[in-house]
Each structure stands twice: as C-alpha cells, then as structure tokens.
Design a protein around this motif. Structure first.
Motif, PDB file in Angstrom:
ATOM      1  N   VAL A 196       2.436  -1.905   9.042  1.00 49.67           N
ATOM      2  CA  VAL A 196       2.295  -0.765   8.132  1.00 49.67           C
ATOM      3  C   VAL A 196       1.049  -0.003   8.567  1.00 49.67           C
ATOM      4  N   LEU A 198      -2.140   2.221   8.389  1.00 47.46           N
ATOM      5  CA  LEU A 198      -3.040   2.550   7.284  1.00 47.46           C
ATOM      6  C   LEU A 198      -4.008   3.677   7.618  1.00 47.46           C
ATOM      7  N   ARG A 201      -4.468   7.245   5.743  1.00 49.08           N
ATOM      8  CA  ARG A 201      -3.587   7.268   4.572  1.00 49.08           C
ATOM      9  C   ARG A 201      -4.347   6.855   3.325  1.00 49.08           C
ATOM     10  N   LEU A 203      -4.055   5.857  -1.014  1.00 54.32           N
ATOM     11  CA  LEU A 203      -3.192   4.992  -1.809  1.00 54.32           C
ATOM     12  C   LEU A 203      -1.927   5.714  -2.264  1.00 54.32           C
ATOM     13  N   LEU A 206       0.451   5.538   0.564  1.00 52.45           N
ATOM     14  CA  LEU A 206       1.001   4.195   0.699  1.00 52.45           C
ATOM     15  C   LEU A 206       2.063   3.933  -0.369  1.00 52.45           C
ATOM     16  N   ARG A 301      -7.662  -4.422  11.992  1.00 56.37           N
ATOM     17  CA  ARG A 301      -6.329  -4.947  11.737  1.00 56.37           C
ATOM     18  C   ARG A 301      -6.414  -6.115  10.778  1.00 56.37           C
ATOM     19  N   LEU A 327      -2.086  -4.794   0.512  1.00 62.45           N
ATOM     20  CA  LEU A 327      -2.068  -3.496   1.182  1.00 62.45           C
ATOM     21  C   LEU A 327      -3.210  -2.616   0.698  1.00 62.45           C
ATOM     22  N   CYS A 328      -3.397  -2.571  -0.606  1.00 60.66           N
ATOM     23  CA  CYS A 328      -4.462  -1.745  -1.181  1.00 60.66           C
ATOM     24  C   CYS A 328      -5.835  -2.215  -0.718  1.00 60.66           C
ATOM     25  N   GLN A 331      -6.384  -1.288   2.948  1.00 63.85           N
ATOM     26  CA  GLN A 331      -6.675   0.144   3.074  1.00 63.85           C
ATOM     27  C   GLN A 331      -8.099   0.451   2.624  1.00 63.85           C
ATOM     28  N   TYR A 338      -1.840  -2.833   8.899  1.00 61.58           N
ATOM     29  CA  TYR A 338      -1.516  -4.028   8.127  1.00 61.58           C
ATOM     30  C   TYR A 338      -0.337  -4.680   8.831  1.00 61.58           C
ATOM     31  N   THR A 363       8.448  -1.628   2.753  1.00 57.05           N
ATOM     32  CA  THR A 363       7.076  -1.135   2.716  1.00 57.05           C
ATOM     33  C   THR A 363       6.928   0.211   3.422  1.00 57.05           C
ATOM     34  N   GLY A 365       6.968   0.638   6.702  1.00 55.74           N
ATOM     35  CA  GLY A 365       6.290   0.504   7.987  1.00 55.74           C
ATOM     36  C   GLY A 365       7.247   0.628   9.158  1.00 55.74           C
TER      37      GLY A 365
END
Length: 397
Positions: A196, A198, A201, A203, A206, A301, A327-328, A331, A338, A363, A365
C-alpha cells in the motif's frame, strides 16, 4: 521494494569510479546497523539487519561491507550460513539482500568480490534476493481480471520496473538461476507481495482508497466497540495461542514456537525500540486479533509480518479494524510503503487461496512481483551435488 526512490530520498553516495572496484571485507555489526539507518542506494529489509542475525540463531552470520576508493562504506550484506550435517561445507544465504547500488552498470564488480569471499569460507552455493520490484498490478486491474482458472501471472502488469528487469537479465547472463524456475528450490521469501503506497497520501486519501467492504467493516468494528492498541511482550503468549488457532483454521503451519516470537521481539527492539510492535484488537476486553508490524531501519517501509485472529466474534471485524490502525500509524510515522507481505497469485474466486488476496486487494494497494531469489553454485560438479543435497535438506526442514 521499488526501483524508483521514495519521495524525499535521494542517493547520497556517488558511485565508485570505474577504475577502482569497491573492496569487500567483514565489518562490525554496529557499523552495519549505522549504515542501514541512512542508506540511500536501495531499500533495506529487516531481514538484512544485524538484529535479524540474532533472531536466526540456527544460522551462522557474517556482516560484510563494500568500501570505495575513499574508504567510504557504500554497501552491506548480512550473510547467513547453514552447514550441511556432517560436512564442513555451508550454504550462504542473503535474505532480501545485499544492500548495494543495483543500478551500477558494472554490477559484476560488486558481486565478484562477494563470490570470492564466499568461496573462501567454504560455501558451495549462494542464494540472494535483490530488494527490487519487477512487475506491478493495481487492485483495480486484478479485480477486473478475477475469474475461473486465472492467475496474476496471466495478467498484463500495469508497470514493469526497468531496474528490476535489467538486474534479472544481468544475473541470468552471469550464470545465476532464478529459484523455482526448474521446479526445485523455490523462494524462501515471498516473491509476490502486496504493498500500500503511503508517500504523499493523507488519511482521507487512505480511507477513500479502501474499497466499500473494507470501509463498512472498519465502521462496523468501531460501532461494536472493538478497541485497537499496542501491547508489550507480555501479550506474546496470547498472540501465539491465536496464531495456532489461525493455522488450524487456514490449513498451514509456520512451525514456530512461542520462544521464537519472544526472541524476535526482544532482538528487533534491542537496538531500535519500536522496530517490532504487537498490535491488538479487543472486544469486551477479550483478545480477538493480534498482528505484528516491523519497521525498516530508515523508517521508509513497514511490514505487516504475522497476523492471528480468533474463530469466534468474527462479525465484529477485529482484523479490519487492526489493519486500519496499523495503516494510520505507518502513515503518521512517515513511512513510504506499507508492505503486507506475501499473497497467492490465484485470481479464481472459487479458490480458497484467493480469499487472502481478495482481503488485501480491499486496501486499494498493488500486487508486486519482486525480482525474487537467485542461486549460484560456487564451483565444480561436487558443489552442484552438495547444492542438490542442501535443497533436499531445507525442504525436509
């Protein structure tokens, strides 16, 4: 593991001159770790860190460094050696490494010193996994291609990475064999992973990148009162119990006891607190899901490494809530990628294996085929025979 530089990352080291090939020699683990925190030549996997050498206690480890004419460290490698039972010869493995300038037009001048060193140790063969992407497919492309009997390899990729393709060609020309191409000795690390992006980007982006089912499930978990959080090593036994439940349910067995995860947590966090985290999702105080996340030395990463969940209360969607939390956090920490690790290449909706891919596709991605792992017998017919014996031994293990 892309061939393009993530935003904000520029190559700091100038390439060594054509007249002077870099020198290779053993380096202290401390120097190895320091280099990885600021490396810009290529992505650094947690599987190439000195901490990972301490996790893999059944392998002998060596830290190597390439130095340019000015004696600057310009590349590193963690080499893991596995000795054949009853023999003094060993198999050399560089998981998701080495970390060097794969774009160097004279790649052979970097690899030849490595091969010479490995021969000197008595290694009869070497396997390495250049940390480069080869082909990419977006979630939209794969969703449209889903159908009976279909596989990701049947689908035209959205992007072929030039560097990944070039390195593959150079290795093949130099006599390296891509693992699994002859039906033997497949990759030890997943060749097909799910990422995914990031970088750049927020939230909101996302969130809108999740498909409708994912957004609905994350909201459902919140309404039900699922609570996500970070917990320490004291929760690892409960995590391992859930992992055994997951293995039985999904028909696989990682074969790793609780002690392995306790050692992994301790070693990865020893020099970099927070490098490995244990995320949990609880409902009414009960642990329903627990996932581990690992961060690269340079922070660019993060990997969703191992996931475990209970068989019951699945309707409150704890795993969706947990992944959204991870994920949050990734980020917010400034990570560029991710990495959800391996996925099957099965696009047949009737296949059980497709379920994991479908879940990760939600997701928004992309599936990424890496360059994969490559092997080279180091010399002579005897070493080729030992190589076949090692494959049989590792397969049994």
């Amino acid at each position: 593991m892309t061939t393009h530089q993530p935003a904000g990352r520029q190559r700091a080291e100038a390439p060594a001159s054509a007249a002077a090939a870099p020198q290779l020699r053993p380096i202290p683990a401390e120097l190895h770790a320091a280099f990885q925190r600021t490396a810009r030549l290529c992505p650094v996997s947690f599987l190439q860190t000195p901490a990972w050498a301490r996790v893999k206690r059944s392998w002998q480890a060596e830290h190597l460094g390439w130095f340019d004419a000015g004696q600057r460290l310009v590349g590193t490698a963690l080499v893991l050696y596995r000795q054949l039972p009853g023999l003094r010869r060993s198999f050399a493995y560089l998981p998701e490494g080495p970390c060097l300038d794969w774009a160097d037009p004279r790649l052979d001048r970097l690899l030849e010193p490595l091969l010479g060193h490995l021969r000197g140790t008595g290694a009869f063969a070497v396997r390495m996994g250049p940390p480069l992407a080869y082909r990419r497919w977006t979630a939209r492309t794969l969703k449209a291609a889903t159908g009976p009997g279909r596989r990701i390899g049947d689908v035209l990729p959205d992007l072929v990475e030039p560097l990944g393709a070039a390195v593959s060609d150079r290795l093949r020309e130099a006599g390296w064999r891509r693992c699994g191409e002859d039906g033997q000795g497949g990759d030890a690390q997943p060749r097909l992973v799910f990422e995914v992006p990031l970088a750049g980007r927020g939230l909101d982006d996302l969130w809108t990148g999740l498909n409708q089912e994912w957004r609905r499930n994350v909201k459902k978990a919140a309404r039900a009162g699922v609570r996500t959080g970070l917990e320490g090593p004291g929760t690892l036994p409960a995590f391992h119990d859930l992992l055994r439940v997951t293995e039985r349910r999904d028909g696989f067995d990682l074969g790793r006891g609780l002690e392995y995860y306790q050692r992994q947590y301790a070693e990865l966090n020893a020099g970099r607190p927070g490098a490995m985290r244990l995320y949990t999702a609880r409902y009414g105080g009960e642990l329903l899901a627990a996932h581990t996340m690992v961060t690269a030395p340079d922070g660019q990463r993060v990997w969703y490494q191992t996931g475990a969940s209970a068989d019951h209360r699945r309707e409150v969607r704890p795993s969706n809530a947990l992944q959204w939390r991870m994920l949050c956090d990734a980020q917010a920490a400034g990570a560029a990628v991710y990495d959800m690790r391996g996925v099957p290449d099965d696009l047949d909706p009737a296949s059980r294996a497709h379920g994991l891919l479908r879940w990760k596709l939600g997701t928004g991605g992309e599936a990424v085929e890496t360059v994969g792992e490559w092997e080279l017998p180091l010399q002579g017919a005897v070493n080729k025979a030992l190589h076949r014996t090692m494959h049989a031994y590792l397969t049994r293990r």
